[in-house]
Design a protein around this motif. Structure first.
Motif, PDB file in Angstrom:
ATOM      1  N   SER A 145       1.010  -1.176   0.173  1.00 17.73           N
ATOM      2  CA  SER A 145      -0.071  -0.144   0.030  1.00 17.73           C
ATOM      3  C   SER A 145       0.955   1.449  -0.082  1.00 17.73           C
ATOM      4  O   SER A 145       1.961   1.080   0.801  1.00 17.73           O
ATOM      5  N   ALA A 146       0.441   2.351  -0.700  1.00 17.71           N
ATOM      6  CA  ALA A 146       1.193   3.506  -0.652  1.00 17.71           C
ATOM      7  C   ALA A 146       1.064   4.183   0.541  1.00 17.71           C
ATOM      8  O   ALA A 146       1.993   5.067   0.783  1.00 17.71           O
ATOM      9  N   ARG A 150       3.849   7.355   3.367  1.00 17.95           N
ATOM     10  CA  ARG A 150       3.689   8.717   3.920  1.00 17.95           C
ATOM     11  C   ARG A 150       3.198   8.756   5.437  1.00 17.95           C
ATOM     12  O   ARG A 150       2.942   9.737   5.899  1.00 17.95           O
ATOM     13  N   GLY A 151       2.713   7.620   5.821  1.00 13.70           N
ATOM     14  CA  GLY A 151       2.143   7.245   7.241  1.00 13.70           C
ATOM     15  C   GLY A 151       0.844   7.750   7.113  1.00 13.70           C
ATOM     16  O   GLY A 151       0.184   8.136   5.999  1.00 13.70           O
ATOM     17  N   GLY A 152       0.091   7.875   8.176  1.00 25.30           N
ATOM     18  CA  GLY A 152      -1.274   8.233   8.425  1.00 25.30           C
ATOM     19  C   GLY A 152      -1.758   7.815   9.601  1.00 25.30           C
ATOM     20  O   GLY A 152      -1.669   6.842  10.190  1.00 25.30           O
ATOM     21  N   SER A 153      -2.386   8.957  10.160  1.00 27.13           N
ATOM     22  CA  SER A 153      -3.186   8.717  11.566  1.00 27.13           C
ATOM     23  C   SER A 153      -4.184   7.656  11.660  1.00 27.13           C
ATOM     24  O   SER A 153      -4.637   7.142  10.531  1.00 27.13           O
ATOM     25  N   ALA A 154      -4.186   6.792  12.786  1.00 22.66           N
ATOM     26  CA  ALA A 154      -4.852   5.672  13.013  1.00 22.66           C
ATOM     27  C   ALA A 154      -4.633   4.476  12.237  1.00 22.66           C
ATOM     28  O   ALA A 154      -5.678   3.771  11.767  1.00 22.66           O
ATOM     29  N   ALA A 155      -3.440   4.248  11.364  1.00 22.63           N
ATOM     30  CA  ALA A 155      -2.969   3.327  10.535  1.00 22.63           C
ATOM     31  C   ALA A 155      -1.936   2.421  10.804  1.00 22.63           C
ATOM     32  O   ALA A 155      -1.392   1.764   9.926  1.00 22.63           O
ATOM     33  N   GLY A 156      -1.560   2.754  12.046  1.00 19.41           N
ATOM     34  CA  GLY A 156      -0.486   2.073  12.248  1.00 19.41           C
ATOM     35  C   GLY A 156      -0.229   0.467  12.071  1.00 19.41           C
ATOM     36  O   GLY A 156       0.574   0.001  11.551  1.00 19.41           O
ATOM     37  N   ALA A 157      -1.458  -0.381  12.597  1.00 21.86           N
ATOM     38  CA  ALA A 157      -1.156  -1.659  12.278  1.00 21.86           C
ATOM     39  C   ALA A 157      -1.208  -2.257  11.057  1.00 21.86           C
ATOM     40  O   ALA A 157      -0.532  -2.909  10.499  1.00 21.86           O
ATOM     41  N   TYR A 158      -1.944  -1.518  10.141  1.00 20.11           N
ATOM     42  CA  TYR A 158      -2.210  -1.657   8.738  1.00 20.11           C
ATOM     43  C   TYR A 158      -0.971  -1.340   7.946  1.00 20.11           C
ATOM     44  O   TYR A 158      -0.420  -2.167   7.261  1.00 20.11           O
ATOM     45  N   ALA A 161       1.837  -3.857   8.581  1.00 24.57           N
ATOM     46  CA  ALA A 161       1.733  -5.120   8.021  1.00 24.57           C
ATOM     47  C   ALA A 161       2.112  -4.958   6.405  1.00 24.57           C
ATOM     48  O   ALA A 161       2.732  -5.998   5.747  1.00 24.57           O
ATOM     49  N   LYS A 162       1.641  -3.973   5.968  1.00 24.31           N
ATOM     50  CA  LYS A 162       1.857  -3.473   4.519  1.00 24.31           C
ATOM     51  C   LYS A 162       3.447  -3.401   4.425  1.00 24.31           C
ATOM     52  O   LYS A 162       3.991  -3.684   3.431  1.00 24.31           O
ATOM     53  N   SER A 163       4.051  -2.728   5.194  1.00 27.93           N
ATOM     54  CA  SER A 163       5.595  -2.717   5.072  1.00 27.93           C
ATOM     55  C   SER A 163       6.197  -3.905   5.113  1.00 27.93           C
ATOM     56  O   SER A 163       7.331  -4.117   4.644  1.00 27.93           O
ATOM     57  N   ALA A 164       5.858  -4.656   6.173  1.00 31.43           N
ATOM     58  CA  ALA A 164       6.322  -6.159   6.121  1.00 31.43           C
ATOM     59  C   ALA A 164       6.280  -6.899   4.939  1.00 31.43           C
ATOM     60  O   ALA A 164       7.300  -7.674   4.618  1.00 31.43           O
TER      61      ALA A 164
END
Ligand SMILES: NC(=O)c1ccc[n+]([C@@H]2O[C@H](COP(=O)([O-])OP(=O)(O)OC[C@H]3O[C@@H](n4cnc5c(N)ncnc54)[C@H](OP(=O)(O)O)[C@@H]3O)[C@@H](O)[C@H]2O)c1
Length: 254
Positions: A145-146, A150-158, A161-164
């Motif tokens: 995922s893009a 850039r990161g994004g609030s309330a999206a840490g877990a997602y 996992a997408k970075s992994a």
């Protein structure tokens, strides 16, 4: 020249596994593979929806596999019981798994574990078995995922996992070369079942902000699928270990 003759047939005689084939990006990718002569082994949990999606594909030899990709035993069993006609695999695409909007203070270990189960284990459950069935030149494409750029609030877990997933791409690209290539695409927000849920959850203001961050507007699954098909195909036979943003300019915005 007949228009059908003018179409490329990059997947003629090939078998491509698509995890998440019944909707969104996976369904759009399945349509390209089928149109260009490939046999799709489509995976999703809901058998009725999957059956319909597979039946709607052009060509022949497509196979629905209704299972939960996060269940290792179900995946092992399904790969073991593939018919002989589908036992040699030329490619696989992994595009299952939901978004999670949840602020850090209420994200528990269970939420992180679930995101990893949905996005990482749904891939790692397949890949060892698939490598045993892989033909020379097989291509694996993971859908990250893009959001991870850039990161994004309330999206840490997602995002974790997408970075992994991209970590796996690099590790496996090294380990599986030269027989198997491994790449990923990182889409921006597209109007699929998942994308629509996200845009509804953030409300009109949030949706407007997300749209503003995409220089080319919110995307459609059909705008991501051609990039996946390219990486799957022999046209990309000297590309491995890369992550391709397909995001309407989302990642480059300040
Ligand atoms: N949409 C976006 O804006 C966006 C942006 C960036 C990245 N992505 C990523 O792109 C991928 C595809 O998203 P999409 O928008 O195409 O989603 P979608 O339209 O909701 O489709 C998801 C597909 O995956 C299947 N699926 C979900 N969980 C599964 C499981 N555990 N086992 C087997 N099949 C499963 C679904 O069918 P069943 O429900 O029947 O299982 C469906 O076929 C996801 O990994 C997502 O994180 C999406």
């Amino acid at each position: 020249m007949d228009i059908a003759e003018a179409l490329p047939s990059r997947f003629e005689g090939q078998t491509i596994v698509i995890v998440g084939a019944s909707s969104g990006i996976g369904a759009a990718t399945a349509a390209i593979v089928a149109r260009e002569g490939g046999r799709v082994v489509g995976v999703a949990r809901r058998p009725d929806v999957l059956e319909l999606a597979i039946k709607s594909l052009p060509g022949s030899g497509h196979l629905p596999l209704a299972l939960d990709a996060t269940d290792p035993a179900a995946v092992t069993q399904a790969l073991a019981s593939l018919p002989d006609t589908h036992k040699s695999i030329n490619g696989a695409v992994f595009c299952a798994g939901p978004h999670l909007l949840r602020p850090l203070r209420i994200t528990t270990a269970q939420h992180y574990a679930d995101m990893f189960k949905q996005h990482v284990l749904s891939v790692t459950n397949f890949v060892p078995g698939l490598t045993k069935l892989a033909a020379e030149g097989t291509s694996l494409v993971l859908v990250s995922s893009a959001a991870r750029f850039r990161g994004g609030s309330a999206a840490g877990a997602y995002i974790a996992a997408k970075s992994a997933m991209v970590g796996l791409v690099r590790a496996w690209a090294c380990e599986l070369a030269p027989k198997i290539r491994v790449n990923s695409v990182s889409p921006g927000v597209v109007r699929s079942a998942m994308g629509d849920r996200l845009l509804t959850t953030v409300g009109p203001k949030g949706a407007e902000e997300i749209e503003r961050r995409h220089l080319l507007g919110i995307g459609r699954p059909e705008q991501v699928a051609p990039a996946i098909a390219f990486l799957l195909s022999d046209q990309a036979n000297w590309i491995t270990g890369v992550d391709l943003p397909v995001d309407g300019g989302f990642a480059i915005q300040a």
